[in-house]
Design a protein around this motif. Sequence first.
Motif, mmCIF file in Angstrom:
data_model
loop_
_atom_site.group_PDB
_atom_site.id
_atom_site.type_symbol
_atom_site.label_atom_id
_atom_site.label_comp_id
_atom_site.label_asym_id
_atom_site.label_seq_id
_atom_site.Cartn_x
_atom_site.Cartn_y
_atom_site.Cartn_z
ATOM 1 N N SER A 67 -15.154 -24.264 1.135
ATOM 2 C CA SER A 67 -15.859 -25.559 1.617
ATOM 3 C C SER A 67 -16.151 -25.279 3.159
ATOM 4 N N CYS A 68 -15.249 -24.292 3.683
ATOM 5 C CA CYS A 68 -15.365 -23.673 5.106
ATOM 6 C C CYS A 68 -15.878 -22.568 5.443
ATOM 7 N N LYS A 69 -16.466 -21.960 4.310
ATOM 8 C CA LYS A 69 -16.888 -20.245 4.471
ATOM 9 C C LYS A 69 -17.896 -20.317 5.614
ATOM 10 N N ASP A 70 -17.619 -19.710 6.627
ATOM 11 C CA ASP A 70 -18.859 -19.367 7.656
ATOM 12 C C ASP A 70 -18.986 -20.557 8.495
ATOM 13 N N ILE A 71 -18.307 -21.488 8.557
ATOM 14 C CA ILE A 71 -18.087 -22.987 9.314
ATOM 15 C C ILE A 71 -16.887 -22.759 10.123
ATOM 16 N N PRO A 72 -16.976 -22.465 11.385
ATOM 17 C CA PRO A 72 -15.512 -22.310 12.267
ATOM 18 C C PRO A 72 -15.076 -23.566 12.412
ATOM 19 N N GLU A 73 -15.676 -24.672 12.798
ATOM 20 C CA GLU A 73 -15.197 -25.994 12.841
ATOM 21 C C GLU A 73 -15.387 -26.821 11.914
ATOM 22 N N CYS A 74 -15.241 -26.806 10.528
ATOM 23 C CA CYS A 74 -15.494 -27.641 9.555
ATOM 24 C C CYS A 74 -14.221 -28.554 9.359
ATOM 25 N N ARG A 75 -14.663 -29.700 8.866
ATOM 26 C CA ARG A 75 -13.818 -30.455 8.423
ATOM 27 C C ARG A 75 -12.661 -30.465 7.318
ATOM 28 N N ILE A 76 -11.723 -30.517 7.437
ATOM 29 C CA ILE A 76 -10.680 -30.459 6.456
ATOM 30 C C ILE A 76 -10.509 -31.940 5.828
ATOM 31 N N ILE A 77 -11.319 -32.086 4.670
ATOM 32 C CA ILE A 77 -10.884 -33.537 4.139
ATOM 33 C C ILE A 77 -10.299 -33.667 2.848
ATOM 34 N N MET A 78 -9.460 -32.687 2.307
ATOM 35 C CA MET A 78 -8.843 -32.699 1.073
ATOM 36 C C MET A 78 -7.621 -32.150 1.344
ATOM 37 N N ALA A 79 -6.424 -32.709 0.846
ATOM 38 C CA ALA A 79 -4.833 -31.991 1.124
ATOM 39 C C ALA A 79 -4.860 -30.623 0.681
ATOM 40 N N GLU A 80 -5.618 -30.401 -0.255
ATOM 41 C CA GLU A 80 -5.291 -28.840 -0.673
ATOM 42 C C GLU A 80 -6.077 -27.952 0.262
ATOM 43 N N GLU A 81 -6.975 -28.417 0.875
ATOM 44 C CA GLU A 81 -7.634 -27.601 2.024
ATOM 45 C C GLU A 81 -6.577 -27.534 3.237
ATOM 46 N N ALA A 82 -5.990 -28.579 3.678
ATOM 47 C CA ALA A 82 -4.940 -28.600 4.778
ATOM 48 C C ALA A 82 -3.855 -27.793 4.343
ATOM 49 N N ILE A 83 -3.554 -27.643 3.246
ATOM 50 C CA ILE A 83 -2.344 -27.005 2.610
ATOM 51 C C ILE A 83 -2.679 -25.398 2.919
ATOM 52 N N ILE A 84 -3.930 -24.944 2.541
ATOM 53 C CA ILE A 84 -4.294 -23.469 2.813
ATOM 54 C C ILE A 84 -4.483 -23.134 4.227
ATOM 55 N N ALA A 85 -5.308 -24.024 4.821
ATOM 56 C CA ALA A 85 -5.427 -23.969 6.332
ATOM 57 C C ALA A 85 -4.211 -23.930 7.069
ATOM 58 N N SER A 86 -3.182 -24.618 6.665
ATOM 59 C CA SER A 86 -1.975 -24.567 7.551
ATOM 60 C C SER A 86 -1.297 -23.094 7.412
ATOM 61 N N HIS A 87 -1.538 -22.070 6.463
ATOM 62 C CA HIS A 87 -0.925 -20.914 6.556
ATOM 63 C C HIS A 87 -2.254 -19.718 6.754
#
Length: 160
Positions: A67-87
């Motif tokens: 959902s954030c591919k090629d979007i440097p400042e995308c919104r993290i709106i789902m918990a699963e996205e936050a988990i992956i973003a965290s690492h």
Amino acid sequence: MQVQYPGSTTSVFLVTPQDGSWNITSKVIYGANTPCPDLSIVVYEYPKFGYVPRAENNITSKCQLLSCKDIPECRIIMAEEAIIASHQLNNVSEVNSFISAYGYSNVRVDAAFYDNYFESKTNSTYSSVWIVKWTAPSANYSIRMILNETGGKLIDKFIE
């Protein structure tokens, strides 16, 4: 949904009327609460089309934020996205060491969004953040991270 997506965790999070039917929007997660959950959003229009998905959108897959591919400042709106973003977006050495030490399959990761979050350790209030917590049954500590909603960037981390 359990029949269509065996082994997944499923939940309905939005139901709206649409042309005499119901538009049902749901989450399908494989590997929920793991370091790399695969998340899809599936939409049904019931009873018009029965339980046949009308749309399916992959949000995360193979530890990537689709959902954030090629979007440097995308919104993290789902918990699963936050988990992956965290690492994956932050390359936190403590998290990498945690996974190595306790094993991918033994690590549990939880994420929750807060409009306003007070952190007592820094006496600070943060707006629009994700709190991501890394735990393992055999670990005598956990890692708690604060990520911003926009871009999923690390604001602070705590070894507890």
